[in-house]
Scaffold this motif. Structure first.
Motif, PDB file in Angstrom:
ATOM      1  N   HIS A  79       0.853  -1.180   0.000  1.00 21.76           N
ATOM      2  CA  HIS A  79       0.000   0.000   0.000  1.00 21.76           C
ATOM      3  C   HIS A  79       0.895   1.238   0.000  1.00 21.76           C
ATOM      4  O   HIS A  79       1.955   1.257   0.647  1.00 21.76           O
ATOM      5  CB  HIS A  79      -0.890   0.031   1.247  1.00 21.76           C
ATOM      6  CG  HIS A  79      -2.045  -0.916   1.188  1.00 21.76           C
ATOM      7  ND1 HIS A  79      -3.026  -0.832   0.237  1.00 21.76           N
ATOM      8  CD2 HIS A  79      -2.373  -1.972   1.971  1.00 21.76           C
ATOM      9  CE1 HIS A  79      -3.916  -1.789   0.424  1.00 21.76           C
ATOM     10  NE2 HIS A  79      -3.534  -2.509   1.469  1.00 21.76           N
ATOM     11  N   THR A  86      -2.089   1.120  -4.349  1.00 19.97           N
ATOM     12  CA  THR A  86      -1.130   0.045  -4.153  1.00 19.97           C
ATOM     13  C   THR A  86      -0.072   0.095  -5.253  1.00 19.97           C
ATOM     14  O   THR A  86      -0.311   0.605  -6.346  1.00 19.97           O
ATOM     15  CB  THR A  86      -1.804  -1.339  -4.182  1.00 19.97           C
ATOM     16  OG1 THR A  86      -2.499  -1.505  -5.418  1.00 19.97           O
ATOM     17  CG2 THR A  86      -2.772  -1.488  -3.031  1.00 19.97           C
ATOM     18  N   VAL A 109      -8.030  -2.335   5.352  1.00 18.14           N
ATOM     19  CA  VAL A 109      -8.410  -1.977   3.983  1.00 18.14           C
ATOM     20  C   VAL A 109      -9.300  -3.089   3.439  1.00 18.14           C
ATOM     21  O   VAL A 109      -8.834  -4.044   2.810  1.00 18.14           O
ATOM     22  CB  VAL A 109      -7.167  -1.790   3.086  1.00 18.14           C
ATOM     23  CG1 VAL A 109      -7.581  -1.307   1.698  1.00 18.14           C
ATOM     24  CG2 VAL A 109      -6.172  -0.832   3.712  1.00 18.14           C
ATOM     25  N   SER A 160      -9.246  -3.813  -0.586  1.00 17.56           N
ATOM     26  CA  SER A 160      -7.941  -3.910  -1.234  1.00 17.56           C
ATOM     27  C   SER A 160      -8.018  -4.801  -2.475  1.00 17.56           C
ATOM     28  O   SER A 160      -8.655  -5.851  -2.452  1.00 17.56           O
ATOM     29  CB  SER A 160      -6.904  -4.490  -0.267  1.00 17.56           C
ATOM     30  OG  SER A 160      -5.682  -4.755  -0.941  1.00 17.56           O
ATOM     31  N   ARG A 217      -3.205  -0.712   6.149  1.00 13.82           N
ATOM     32  CA  ARG A 217      -2.306   0.418   5.913  1.00 13.82           C
ATOM     33  C   ARG A 217      -1.493   0.644   7.184  1.00 13.82           C
ATOM     34  O   ARG A 217      -1.997   0.498   8.307  1.00 13.82           O
ATOM     35  CB  ARG A 217      -3.081   1.694   5.554  1.00 13.82           C
ATOM     36  CG  ARG A 217      -3.704   1.619   4.172  1.00 13.82           C
ATOM     37  CD  ARG A 217      -4.115   2.992   3.656  1.00 13.82           C
ATOM     38  NE  ARG A 217      -4.706   2.841   2.335  1.00 13.82           N
ATOM     39  CZ  ARG A 217      -6.010   2.682   2.119  1.00 13.82           C
ATOM     40  NH1 ARG A 217      -6.847   2.685   3.144  1.00 13.82           N
ATOM     41  NH2 ARG A 217      -6.477   2.528   0.903  1.00 13.82           N
TER      42      ARG A 217
END
Length: 306
Positions: free
Chosen positions: A47, A56, A161, A164, A172
């Motif tokens: 990230h 990302t 996250v 993601s 994160r």
């Protein structure tokens, strides 16, 4: 240069060969913060945050082996061209291996290490703050132990996250403010080290401490950190080596470095003698450290040093 879309952008990053990509990946894999970073199928992923935008990053070696392929996903992809420089620094793409190897090879011991590991680079860090946290946590702790504790920090103060694009990247890294405020009781570190970590995090959060290096500022950054309780020369030199990209940084009191140097030369009986011995490797002592650490890792079959 390759394609760019609203939520994804890819760029080709050149470098001067040789480049030992596998050892770069091995270094990151042994130290990665689970949930924040991952090394999968020959690619490094993490990230990132840049100018308030999140996303990302994925970096892999091109099939031809003559450049890296960096792909940025998410809203941060709008800054892909500005990200080329920090990504290139992270993977040490501006290094000139021929010049570095020639200088280090003037020492017979290092010449043998360079010969075995051509194209060895100094792994950097995308986030200076993350690297500082990792380094403070790693004071007098094994690589594996430090990685475990940093993972706990993420669980306590990081941000989940849920959306993601990569299942391995579920967190994160904590912000400086969050890490400064979170309860770190029973995290697995001595109380004094917890105090140091949260003091530095608070300083970064308030702007009192800057970790951004521009040309000519490394000496001032060194002085700033060394003035803080709980921060010694090893910590500062390791940060300078990886976060500030100082090619001559030298973590002189590192036990792996000292032990391997003493094995080569038993007359090196104290730190001042080790420092004097390393003078011959200027201005590339950070690369000398990487070669020595890698020689230890190869013998042990696991991550050693740093």
């Amino acid at each position: 240069m390759l394609e760019t879309s609203h939520l994804q952008a890819t760029r080709l990053l050149p470098f001067q060969p040789p480049f030992d990509w596998q050892r770069m990946l091995n270094f990151f894999a042994a130290r990665m913060t689970v949930g924040v970073e991952a090394v999968i199928d020959g690619a490094y992923m993490r990230h990132i945050e840049f100018k308030g935008s999140l996303g990302t990053l994925s970096v892999e070696m091109a099939p031809q082996g003559d450049h890296l392929i960096a792909t940025v996903h998410g809203e941060v992809s709008r800054y892909v061209d500005e990200l080329i420089e920090p990504i290139s620094h992270m993977f040490d793409l501006y290094a000139v291996p021929e010049e570095i190897d020639r200088r280090l090879s003037s020492d017979p011991w290092l010449a043998s290490l360079v010969h075995r590991r051509p194209g060895l680079r100094v792994p950097g860090s995308f986030s200076g703050f993350e690297l500082v946290v990792r380094t403070i946590v790693g004071q007098q702790v094994s690589v594996k132990g430090a990685t475990t504790i940093v993972g706990r920090l993420v669980q306590r103060a990081g941000v989940p996250v849920p959306d993601s694009p990569f299942e391995q990247l579920a967190w994160r890294f904590p912000t400086p403010d969050a890490l400064a405020r979170v309860d770190l009781d029973k995290i697995g570190m001595p109380g004094k080290r917890v105090e140091t970590l949260q003091r530095v995090a608070a300083g970064v959060a308030s702007g009192e401490i800057s970790l951004n290096v521009s040309h000519g500022d490394i000496a001032e950054l060194r002085r700033q950190l060394l003035a803080m309780p709980g921060i010694g020369p090893w910590t500062v030199e390791y940060i300078a080596m990886r976060a500030w990209r100082d090619p001559d940084a030298w973590p002189a009191s590192d036990l792996v470095l000292m032990n391997l140097m003493t094995l080569q030369d038993p007359s090196l009986t104290r730190l001042t003698l080790h420092k004097a011995r390393a003078e011959a490797w200027k201005p590339w002592r950070a690369y000398a450290a990487m070669h020595i650490w890698n020689s230890a890792a190869d013998v042990a079959g696991k991550a050693k040093g740093g």
